[in-house]
Motif scaffolding. Sequence first.
Motif, PDB file in Angstrom:
ATOM      1  N   GLY A 156       0.820  -1.201   0.000  1.00 37.58           N
ATOM      2  CA  GLY A 156       0.000   0.000   0.000  1.00 37.58           C
ATOM      3  C   GLY A 156       0.854   1.251   0.000  1.00 37.58           C
ATOM      4  N   PRO A 157       0.216   2.422  -0.047  1.00 29.57           N
ATOM      5  CA  PRO A 157       0.964   3.688  -0.099  1.00 29.57           C
ATOM      6  C   PRO A 157       1.724   3.959   1.188  1.00 29.57           C
ATOM      7  CG  PRO A 157      -1.383   4.093   0.167  1.00 29.57           C
ATOM      8  CD  PRO A 157      -1.243   2.630  -0.106  1.00 29.57           C
ATOM      9  N   THR A 158       2.831   4.639   1.059  1.00 30.70           N
ATOM     10  CA  THR A 158       3.615   5.002   2.234  1.00 30.70           C
ATOM     11  C   THR A 158       3.051   6.236   2.925  1.00 30.70           C
ATOM     12  OG1 THR A 158       5.115   6.300   0.853  1.00 30.70           O
ATOM     13  CG2 THR A 158       5.723   4.014   1.292  1.00 30.70           C
ATOM     14  N   GLU A 159       2.247   7.006   2.204  1.00 33.05           N
ATOM     15  CA  GLU A 159       1.647   8.203   2.775  1.00 33.05           C
ATOM     16  C   GLU A 159       0.164   7.950   3.046  1.00 33.05           C
ATOM     17  OE1 GLU A 159       3.376  10.785   3.612  1.00 33.05           O
ATOM     18  OE2 GLU A 159       5.219   9.982   2.709  1.00 33.05           O
ATOM     19  N   PRO A 160      -0.373   8.437   4.181  1.00 30.68           N
ATOM     20  CA  PRO A 160      -1.794   8.223   4.488  1.00 30.68           C
ATOM     21  C   PRO A 160      -2.704   9.024   3.557  1.00 30.68           C
ATOM     22  CG  PRO A 160      -0.801   9.713   6.086  1.00 30.68           C
ATOM     23  CD  PRO A 160       0.321   9.203   5.235  1.00 30.68           C
ATOM     24  N   ASP A 161      -3.934   8.546   3.432  1.00 34.00           N
ATOM     25  CA  ASP A 161      -4.984   9.246   2.676  1.00 34.00           C
ATOM     26  C   ASP A 161      -4.685   9.372   1.185  1.00 34.00           C
ATOM     27  OD1 ASP A 161      -6.362   9.673   5.110  1.00 34.00           O
ATOM     28  OD2 ASP A 161      -5.153  11.458   5.494  1.00 34.00           O
ATOM     29  N   THR A 162      -3.872   8.484   0.645  1.00 35.26           N
ATOM     30  CA  THR A 162      -3.624   8.470  -0.793  1.00 35.26           C
ATOM     31  C   THR A 162      -4.811   7.824  -1.496  1.00 35.26           C
ATOM     32  OG1 THR A 162      -1.254   8.265  -0.419  1.00 35.26           O
ATOM     33  CG2 THR A 162      -2.056   7.694  -2.602  1.00 35.26           C
ATOM     34  N   LYS A 163      -5.351   8.498  -2.504  1.00 32.48           N
ATOM     35  CA  LYS A 163      -6.536   7.982  -3.197  1.00 32.48           C
ATOM     36  C   LYS A 163      -6.376   8.096  -4.710  1.00 32.48           C
ATOM     37  CE  LYS A 163      -9.724   9.214   0.556  1.00 32.48           C
ATOM     38  NZ  LYS A 163     -10.944   9.959   0.941  1.00 32.48           N
ATOM     39  N   ASN A 164      -7.106   7.223  -5.414  1.00 29.30           N
ATOM     40  CA  ASN A 164      -7.154   7.240  -6.884  1.00 29.30           C
ATOM     41  C   ASN A 164      -5.757   7.182  -7.514  1.00 29.30           C
ATOM     42  OD1 ASN A 164     -10.063   7.601  -6.957  1.00 29.30           O
ATOM     43  ND2 ASN A 164      -9.661   9.685  -6.254  1.00 29.30           N
ATOM     44  N   THR A 165      -4.927   6.310  -6.970  1.00 30.53           N
ATOM     45  CA  THR A 165      -3.542   6.207  -7.427  1.00 30.53           C
ATOM     46  C   THR A 165      -3.251   4.797  -7.902  1.00 30.53           C
ATOM     47  OG1 THR A 165      -2.876   7.898  -5.827  1.00 30.53           O
ATOM     48  CG2 THR A 165      -1.129   6.568  -6.793  1.00 30.53           C
ATOM     49  N   ILE A 166      -2.531   4.681  -9.006  1.00 31.49           N
ATOM     50  CA  ILE A 166      -2.149   3.391  -9.558  1.00 31.49           C
ATOM     51  C   ILE A 166      -0.686   3.121  -9.178  1.00 31.49           C
ATOM     52  CG2 ILE A 166      -1.831   2.049 -11.662  1.00 31.49           C
ATOM     53  CD1 ILE A 166      -4.055   3.712 -12.929  1.00 31.49           C
ATOM     54  N   PHE A 167      -0.459   2.091  -8.380  1.00 26.75           N
ATOM     55  CA  PHE A 167       0.875   1.784  -7.892  1.00 26.75           C
ATOM     56  C   PHE A 167       1.574   0.693  -8.714  1.00 26.75           C
ATOM     57  CE2 PHE A 167      -1.086   3.915  -4.365  1.00 26.75           C
ATOM     58  CZ  PHE A 167      -0.055   4.663  -3.808  1.00 26.75           C
ATOM     59  N   CYS A 168       0.888   0.146  -9.687  1.00 27.12           N
ATOM     60  CA  CYS A 168       1.490  -0.856 -10.569  1.00 27.12           C
ATOM     61  C   CYS A 168       0.679  -0.884 -11.856  1.00 27.12           C
ATOM     62  CB  CYS A 168       1.510  -2.237  -9.917  1.00 27.12           C
ATOM     63  SG  CYS A 168      -0.099  -2.809  -9.329  1.00 27.12           S
ATOM     64  N   SER A 169       1.279  -1.414 -12.912  1.00 23.22           N
ATOM     65  CA  SER A 169       0.634  -1.399 -14.225  1.00 23.22           C
ATOM     66  C   SER A 169       0.843  -2.735 -14.928  1.00 23.22           C
ATOM     67  CB  SER A 169       1.221  -0.272 -15.089  1.00 23.22           C
ATOM     68  OG  SER A 169       1.035   0.987 -14.477  1.00 23.22           O
ATOM     69  N   PRO A 170       0.010  -3.037 -15.953  1.00 18.66           N
ATOM     70  CA  PRO A 170       0.251  -4.237 -16.758  1.00 18.66           C
ATOM     71  C   PRO A 170       1.674  -4.231 -17.315  1.00 18.66           C
ATOM     72  CG  PRO A 170      -1.909  -3.324 -17.259  1.00 18.66           C
ATOM     73  CD  PRO A 170      -1.228  -2.319 -16.373  1.00 18.66           C
ATOM     74  N   GLY A 171       2.330  -5.357 -17.240  1.00 17.98           N
ATOM     75  CA  GLY A 171       3.734  -5.454 -17.634  1.00 17.98           C
ATOM     76  C   GLY A 171       4.663  -5.567 -16.451  1.00 17.98           C
ATOM     77  N   ASP A 172       4.183  -5.178 -15.262  1.00 18.18           N
ATOM     78  CA  ASP A 172       5.013  -5.289 -14.059  1.00 18.18           C
ATOM     79  C   ASP A 172       5.085  -6.719 -13.534  1.00 18.18           C
ATOM     80  OD1 ASP A 172       5.591  -2.588 -14.005  1.00 18.18           O
ATOM     81  OD2 ASP A 172       3.976  -2.081 -12.622  1.00 18.18           O
ATOM     82  N   SER A 173       4.185  -7.583 -13.976  1.00 12.71           N
ATOM     83  CA  SER A 173       4.155  -8.952 -13.468  1.00 12.71           C
ATOM     84  C   SER A 173       5.521  -9.620 -13.590  1.00 12.71           C
ATOM     85  CB  SER A 173       3.127  -9.778 -14.241  1.00 12.71           C
ATOM     86  OG  SER A 173       1.832  -9.275 -14.056  1.00 12.71           O
ATOM     87  N   GLY A 174       6.003 -10.185 -12.492  1.00 13.01           N
ATOM     88  CA  GLY A 174       7.301 -10.834 -12.467  1.00 13.01           C
ATOM     89  C   GLY A 174       8.404  -9.971 -11.887  1.00 13.01           C
ATOM     90  N   ALA A 175       8.199  -8.656 -11.815  1.00 10.88           N
ATOM     91  CA  ALA A 175       9.225  -7.758 -11.274  1.00 10.88           C
ATOM     92  C   ALA A 175       9.447  -8.045  -9.787  1.00 10.88           C
ATOM     93  CB  ALA A 175       8.821  -6.306 -11.480  1.00 10.88           C
TER      94      ALA A 175
END
Length: 227
Positions: A156-175
């Motif tokens: 999860g986010p390191t900062e509190p109250d983070t909203k509507n944020t994408i922390f990973c995307s297609p293509g990251d699988s396996g990283a």
Amino acid sequence: MYSSLKASIFPGNLLKRTGSLGAFVKDNLTNDAGAVYSAHIHLDLPSENPTTTLSTYSEITDTIFESILYKRHSLLNQIDAAFGVFQINNTPIELGLRSNNILRGVAEPNVGNTLFMQGIGSCGRLRKTKVVDLYKEVELSASIYGSMKSTGVLLGPTEPDTKNTIFCSPGDSGAIWYNESFEAVGMHVAGHRCDKTNNILPFMYPITKVLEALDVTMLTPQDVANL
């Protein structure tokens, strides 16, 4: 810097289905050098033909290599991971892998740990997260297995109250998610939508769980220097 950002992996020349090249390992059965990655990037895992290859693209040389020979997967253990060996000895070097940029070891995830990842989907954006749940069960879906319940680690986010944020995307699988000590902690599997914040949160397996399921061992910097 860890070099996963510099290499993508995909079946044959099917660039529409791609993932990040994961941890570099050796087979405990044969000592062959290879890599672990997400099993779901296969269009169909070979049940009778074990010679399926995956291409690897290196940003360093702008070259596509037919470099990974599929060996086995861990789907029977509800772990979306696979292992393949390098077909030629110098593939790791061609991909930009050097002894000074290999991960230094492995560590178990703990709640509150700060982790980092460089996948080919997110390309380094928002790659800093923290461990929030060690035993999260999610429903994974992919063409090779339909749907599968799998237990792993939710970030999860390191900062509190983070909203509507994408922390990973297609293509990251396996990283690989790694810690501040440059140790591998987990392998990225999928994004999980959090209903409360509408964030897309990373879901990973502990790297020790992946290595055990596939019966492989992480390559050390000394191992890589001797390839």
